[in-house]
Scaffold this active site. Structure first.
Site, PDB file in Angstrom:
ATOM      1  N   GLN A 216     -13.295   0.601   1.568  1.00  0.00           N
ATOM      2  CA  GLN A 216     -13.237  -0.436   0.533  1.00  0.00           C
ATOM      3  C   GLN A 216     -14.508  -0.425  -0.307  1.00  0.00           C
ATOM      4  OE1 GLN A 216     -11.592  -3.305   3.815  1.00  0.00           O
ATOM      5  NE2 GLN A 216     -11.549  -4.439   1.922  1.00  0.00           N
TER       6      GLN A 216
ATOM      7  N   CYS B 192       0.842  -1.202   0.000  1.00  0.00           N
ATOM      8  CA  CYS B 192       0.000   0.000   0.000  1.00  0.00           C
ATOM      9  C   CYS B 192       0.871   1.243   0.000  1.00  0.00           C
ATOM     10  CB  CYS B 192      -0.953   0.007   1.183  1.00  0.00           C
ATOM     11  SG  CYS B 192      -0.190   0.452   2.746  1.00  0.00           S
TER      12      CYS B 192
ATOM     13  N   GLU C  99      -6.120 -13.111   0.411  1.00  0.00           N
ATOM     14  CA  GLU C  99      -6.589 -13.510   1.730  1.00  0.00           C
ATOM     15  C   GLU C  99      -6.432 -14.999   2.025  1.00  0.00           C
ATOM     16  OE1 GLU C  99     -11.243 -13.767   0.351  1.00  0.00           O
ATOM     17  OE2 GLU C  99     -10.748 -12.747   2.180  1.00  0.00           O
TER      18      GLU C  99
ATOM     19  N   CYS D 167       3.751   3.097   4.551  1.00  0.00           N
ATOM     20  CA  CYS D 167       4.905   3.105   5.446  1.00  0.00           C
ATOM     21  C   CYS D 167       6.225   3.198   4.689  1.00  0.00           C
ATOM     22  CB  CYS D 167       4.920   1.836   6.280  1.00  0.00           C
ATOM     23  SG  CYS D 167       5.117   0.381   5.248  1.00  0.00           S
TER      24      CYS D 167
ATOM     25  N   GLY E 267     -11.647  -8.357  -6.281  1.00  0.00           N
ATOM     26  CA  GLY E 267     -11.538  -7.013  -6.845  1.00  0.00           C
ATOM     27  C   GLY E 267     -10.994  -7.013  -8.255  1.00  0.00           C
TER      28      GLY E 267
END
Ligand code: FES
Length: 1133
Positions: free
Chosen positions: A597, A89, A1073, A92, A899
């Site tokens: 989401q 993502c 997942e 960080c 998705g």
């Protein structure tokens, strides 16, 4: 604090804010200072969220913006991290870049140990996909073959005006812990071993306590002066008779023995400030330091200790002994009386037994002691003593060899092998990753076709430079108001009144918003603002400022079964916080920027709350800093809260949840308790099973209604059970409601079934893998819910994985776990291309293409995977912008690993239609280029698949998933994903059936990331509630997730070759997942090791460890001589 100065005063947004307490490293910057002693410039990473600006005197600060950016040039660290797919993502990633940048400024060619230490303080890496990549990329920083080398001459120079002359320096109390470590590390090799014992003991802690950023900020004096029980350097300083010289008003020096006496414990009480620190040298004494924490690094210790002993020369008779413990009380505790009683005793087993008894009596922990884990902490008291006993025996032997003048009557040979093993330091080696996949883009595939190629994440470079814009980075607009939440403080209460008058008198307060201010619907199943009853701690009552609330207490229900330990009690951590920004515009329009989401649901909730038509609400989402299912339901309520406040005040409203509030309010995995009865044959074949499952849903439904029925099809896992009864129970409690986090209850159900398999293997005395094999689905088969599938690829994964680690040569501490998991949801609606997910594609006259679709970029690379082959143009022509309800009318959840496939289908549809539109132009100009065909038209074209809705609805795009639970007819899921993971003490091998992956670099990252996240769930992440229902684990100091040191030393991911999935786009399979469950192989490998330890001691084998299998549970399950001693001692109290 520095972080806010950057954002508010200097308008720099590259440095991110993740936790605000120094736990995650997202806010790392580099602080440079001149060291007048060494006359060198020191560069250190630091957490800007905790760094006061006033402490920066004489220091230079470097942020990620100065390291590199897209415009002038990106730094080679950023380039390598991005191009090697080292971000997910990306939230960080700037912090990661700064950690490594600071390291390289000090060490041009850092050792691997230094690289790992630099990344120690980075929890956030665990939610990223590239654990081993992170290390490997950085370790290759000096390799100039693929990338330009780091060129120190191009770096910013330290401002010469900050170089000042020598000032007073002993070991200054302001010396940071990292500096102290470096000084000691330099000193130790130059001294004889016996003179370094105290230094070694300090180093033992200085290598592991906190992360590098924190070690670079925390001062030695501050650490000592705080006197906190978990500050590990206090016990070792005390037994080493170190002295802290305190400077206070009127007095320049007051030498103080450590621990500091009461009344002199904090700088604020008497304005005493640590000036310098004197460390005593020892030759004849033995000194050791011990600590045990929840995780190897960057975690507060549960118990820590410092011990020192002196023998009468040439004998093993004790003449001086000091033992101190931290982590037991509020300050460190000395076992002084015990030590006095042991003076004159000989150093032998009898003395050890006596010492344990004395210490347990003196360092008393009542059963209700703060910090819980009472039995475990008692066990640590004596097991540290045992370690010290062995270290002295072993150390004296070593010294006898190197310094014959220092004789002790001990010999190492006297120690059994078993005892010697207790001396082994648990040091993780250098993590190495192997990723094997079949590159299936064939030679005839045009070079511009991205499908199947390991293309860099679309935002990879921006992640590393900090230029990716998250909602947190949006600049405030004129008149913007900040919003704070007032939450309930009791588990089950009734609101009698809300009095906002005091709050409204506070300067700056504009208004207080409550449920009464909601013009329309106040949430749906769950209220956005509590109206009458409040049903858990943390429920939102009103917004803006603190108000006085009068409650009437009602009886709370906190556990799903009071007598049963919860099998699961875990929460997840999502790095980016929830942010909202509502802009009031003319015509009652409202822009909503939210980390979600599901943009369409946000639009619907806000419109309903404000009694507006959907067309007035524009929901925008560019990218989300991590989600994993946790940003589906709760952001809807946050959106309503902010929208109602914006509507009432007429101003834009922005609010962000602090980390502790986020952990309090948002849900987690449903705690799960399972009971089974299983019938099996002597050869391990399971013939019948009766599973009862209870899940703790918390106070509201959240996604409970979809989760609960899913348990039944998920629970079968890979095991064929002829006669299967599954009963699921949903339990309502007065705890914050839980949500369908990554895996949609499969992680709980899967662990439950595999636990049952282990039990059968134990009862039949068969190897676990044999019981798994004999019960696994074979060939084409029907699941318990009558779904037909072919198990061939499951078996291929299994056999491949069994081969890899040479499974059969390992005797204990190993587990191999298979996985069969579905994709998506049991509802056709979620899988259809047209009605639920849409896309809009513009082709402009210069040939550039703008693609928008209903999926949300959560870091999983969905935008990168949308770069299609259909338009037959290079990727450089295609741009993907935000996801918005202004372009896509009814996108669905970006969740359940669906998705990419549903949105990619939508984009594919549109691109194929557009290509047909270009057909006549191409025919007219067959030798022309893409630009010619588009330019020639004189106008751009666009197509949305919603505009073709009727046509496409009649086609068969998407899946039908509509199993009827009552009739047991229909298909529950579109297809299954298979994988197998084998874990043992040094490594993990994963074999996955990912079919024809659209982007192997991204998919393997998803697999690695999900696996490590699973390891966290099953071994680390524990949530505690007070008896009153208040959550006690609300931040990175109490809630531990995996860090860089938790990556398997050898981590191999292998994608099964020659596998196809004819029903998904480009023959791919959704990843993400499902791989999460494979982290349970670490759980079962630990269980196997514990079983071996119990077997050696002749203990019963029918033990069932709960998840997470933490260090505490492992220790107590081993049931060794120390736990036995503690239990015996406790029973006598
Ligand atoms: S935001 Fe500073 S360490 Fe997490």
């Amino acid at each position: 604090m520095l972080k806010f100065f950057f954002f508010n005063a200097v308008h720099l947004s590259g440095t991110k804010y993740g936790c605000g307490v120094g736990g995650c490293g997202a806010c790392t910057v580099m602080i440079s200072t001149y060291d007048p002693v060494t006359k060198q410039i020191q560069h250190r990473p630091a957490n800007s969220c905790l760094f006061p600006i006033c402490s920066l005197h004489g220091a230079a600060v470097t942020t990620v913006e100065e390291v590199g950016s897209i415009k002038p040039r990106i730094h080679t660290i950023q380039e390598r991290l991005a191009k090697c797919n080292g971000s997910q993502c990306g939230f960080c990633t700037p912090g990661k870049v700064m950690s490594i940048y600071a390291l390289l400024r000090n060490h041009a060619e850092p050792s691997m140990e230094k690289i790992i230490a630099a990344l120690d303080g980075r929890f956030q890496t665990v939610n990223c996909k590239k654990y081993n990549k992170g290390i490997n990329i950085h370790s290759g920083l000096c390799n100039t073959e693929e990338f330009p080398p780091v060129d120190p001459t191009q770096e910013f120079i330290f401002p010469p005006e900050l170089i000042v002359g020598l000032i007073d320096f002993l070991i200054g109390a302001a010396c940071c812990l990292a500096q102290l470590r470096d000084i000691l590390m330099k000193a130790v090799p130059k001294l004889a071993e016996e003179k370094t014992k105290i230094y070694q003991a300090f180093l033992q802690h200085l290598r592991t306590l906190a992360g590098e950023q924190m070690r670079s900020m925390a001062s030695l004096g501050g650490h000592i002066v705080s006197r906190a029980s978990t500050r590990e350097l206090n016990p070792i300083s005390s037994v080493g008779k170190s002295v802290l010289n305190l400077a206070s008003e009127g007095k320049l020096w007051t030498p103080c023995q450590i621990p500091l006496p009461d009344g002199q414990n904090t700088a604020t009480e008497n304005m005493a400030i640590g000036n310098s620190f004197q460390m005593k040298h020892y030759c004849d004494d033995f000194i050791s330091a011990f600590r045990q924490a929840e995780s190897q690094k960057n975690a507060l210790s549960i118990v820590n200790s410092g011990m020192r002993i002196l023998f009468s020369p040439g004998t093993d008779t004790i003449v001086d002994l000091s033992i101190l413990y931290g982590g037991i009380g509020s300050t460190i505790l000395s076992a002084r009386k015990s030590c006095e009683k042991l003076i004159g005793r000989q150093w032998n087993d009898q003395m050890l037994n006596e010492a344990c008894r004395l210490v347990l009596e003196e360092i008393f922990l009542p059963p209700s002691a703060l910090g819980r884990k009472v039995e475990y902490r008692r066990t640590l008291l004596v097991s540290f003593l045992f370690r010290f006993y062995l270290e002295v025996l072993h150390g004296s032997d070593n010294i006898a060899l190197t310094s014959p003048s220092l004789q002790y009557p001990f010999r190492c040979a006297e120690l059994s092998q078993e005892k010697m093993s207790a001396l082994g330091m648990l040091q993780s080696g250098i993590a190495q990753g192997v990723q094997i996949y079949q590159l299936r883009c064939v030679c005839r595939q045009p070079p511009q076709d991205p499908v199947g190629r390991p293309i860099m994440h679309q935002s990879g470079i921006k992640h590393t430079t900090g230029e990716e814009v998250y909602i947190d980075d949006i600049r405030p607009v004129d008149g913007e108001l900040s919003l704070a939440l007032v939450t309930n403080i009791k588990a089950h209460t009734k609101i009698m009144s809300i009095n906002a008058s005091e709050a409204l008198q506070v300067p700056g307060v504009v208004d207080v918003v409550t449920a009464r201010d909601v013009p329309g619907e106040n949430g749906k199943d769950e209220q956005a603002y509590a109206e009458d009853k409040v049903v858990c701690v943390g429920q939102i009552i009103c917004a803006v400022v603190a108000v006085k609330i009068v409650y009437e207490d009602l009886e709370p229900i906190l556990t799903i079964e009071v007598t049963i330990c919860l099998l699961f009690n875990n929460r997840f951590r999502i790095l980016e916080l929830e942010y909202l920004l509502d802009h009031r515009r003319e015509d009652k329009e409202m822009d909503v920027y939210v980390s979600t989401q599901h943009a369409t649901d946000v639009q619907e909730f806000v419109a309903s709350a404000l009694n507006l038509q959907y067309n007035k609400i524009m929901c925008h989402m560019k990218c989300v800093g991590g989600a994993f299912g946790g940003k589906i339901t709760k952001p809807l309520l946050f959106a309503v809260i902010a929208a109602v406040a914006a509507n009432k005040t007429g101003h834009a409203v922005c609010f962000a949840l602090e980390r502790n509030m986020d952990m309090l309010i948002t849900g987690r995995w449903h705690p799960f308790f399972g009971k089974y009865k299983v019938g099996f044959m002597n050869d391990g074949r399971i013939r019948a099973a009766d599973f009862q499952c209870y899940i703790n849903g918390g106070c509201t439904k959240d996604e409970f209604e979809s989760v609960s029925p899913s348990l039944i099809p998920l629970i079968g896992q890979c095991i064929y059970i002829l006669n299967l009864l599954v009963r699921g129970h949903a339990c309502k409690t007065n705890l914050p409601s839980n949500t369908a986090f990554r895996g949609f209850e499969f992680p709980q159900a899967g662990l439950f079934v595999e636990t049952c398999i282990v039990a059968v293997a134990t009862q039949t005395d068969l190897p676990h893998e044999k019981v798994r094999e004999i019960n696994m689905y074979k060939r084409v088969n029907l699941t318990s819910f009558k779904e037909k599938f072919d198990a061939e690829n499951l078996w291929k994964c299994w056999e491949e994985c069994l081969d890899k680690p040479d499974y059969y040569s390992k005797k204990k501490g190993i587990a191999i776990i298979p996985m069969k998991f579905s994709v998506g949801f049991n509802a056709t609606y979620f899988h259809q291309v047209t009605s639920s997910n849409q896309s809009l594609v513009h082709i402009y006259i210069d040939g550039s293409v703008l693609v928008t679709h209903g999926g949300i970029e959560l870091g999983q690379g969905i935008h990168t995977k949308m770069s299609h082959r259909e338009l037959k143009i290079p990727l450089s022509y295609i741009h993907l912008c935000e996801t918005s309800t202004t372009t896509v009318t009814s996108g669905k959840y970006t969740a359940g690993s669906t998705g990419t496939e549903i949105n990619a289908r939508a984009v594919q549809d549109v691109c194929q239609i557009l290509w047909k539109h270009l057909d006549p132009i191409q025919r007219d100009n067959p030798n022309g280029k893409w630009e010619d065909w588009n330019n020639g038209r004189g106008w751009g074209i666009s197509w949305s698949n919603s505009s073709n809705l009727r046509d496409v609805l009649t086609s068969s795009r998407g899946y039908v998933t509509n199993m009827n639970q009552d009739t047991e007819k229909g298909h529950a899921f579109p297809y299954f994903r298979f994988g197998v993971s084998c874990s043992e003490n040094i490594g993990t091998d994963i074999v996955m059936d990912a079919c024809f992956t659209i982007n192997p670099a991204i998919d393997i990252g998803q697999i690695e990331g999900a696996f490590i996240q699973g390891v966290g769930l099953y071994t680390l992440e524990e949530i505690f509630f007070s008896p009153e229902g208040e959550q006690l684990t609300l931040g990175p100091d109490t809630y531990k997730i995996p860090a860089i040191c938790d990556i398997p030393e050898q981590f191999c991911v292998y994608l099964l070759p020659n596998s196809c999935n004819s029903i998904a786009i480009y023959s791919s399979k959704g990843v993400g997942e499902a791989r999460f469950f494979l982290g349970s192989s670490v759980f079962f490998a630990i269980q196997d090791a514990v079983a071996a330890a119990r077997k050696e001691r002749g203990l019963p084998m029918d033990f069932t460890p709960n998840s997470p299998l933490t260090v505490e549970r492992i220790c107590m399950a081993c049931d060794d001589v120390f736990t036995e001693m503690v239990r015996l001692f406790s029973s006598l109290l």
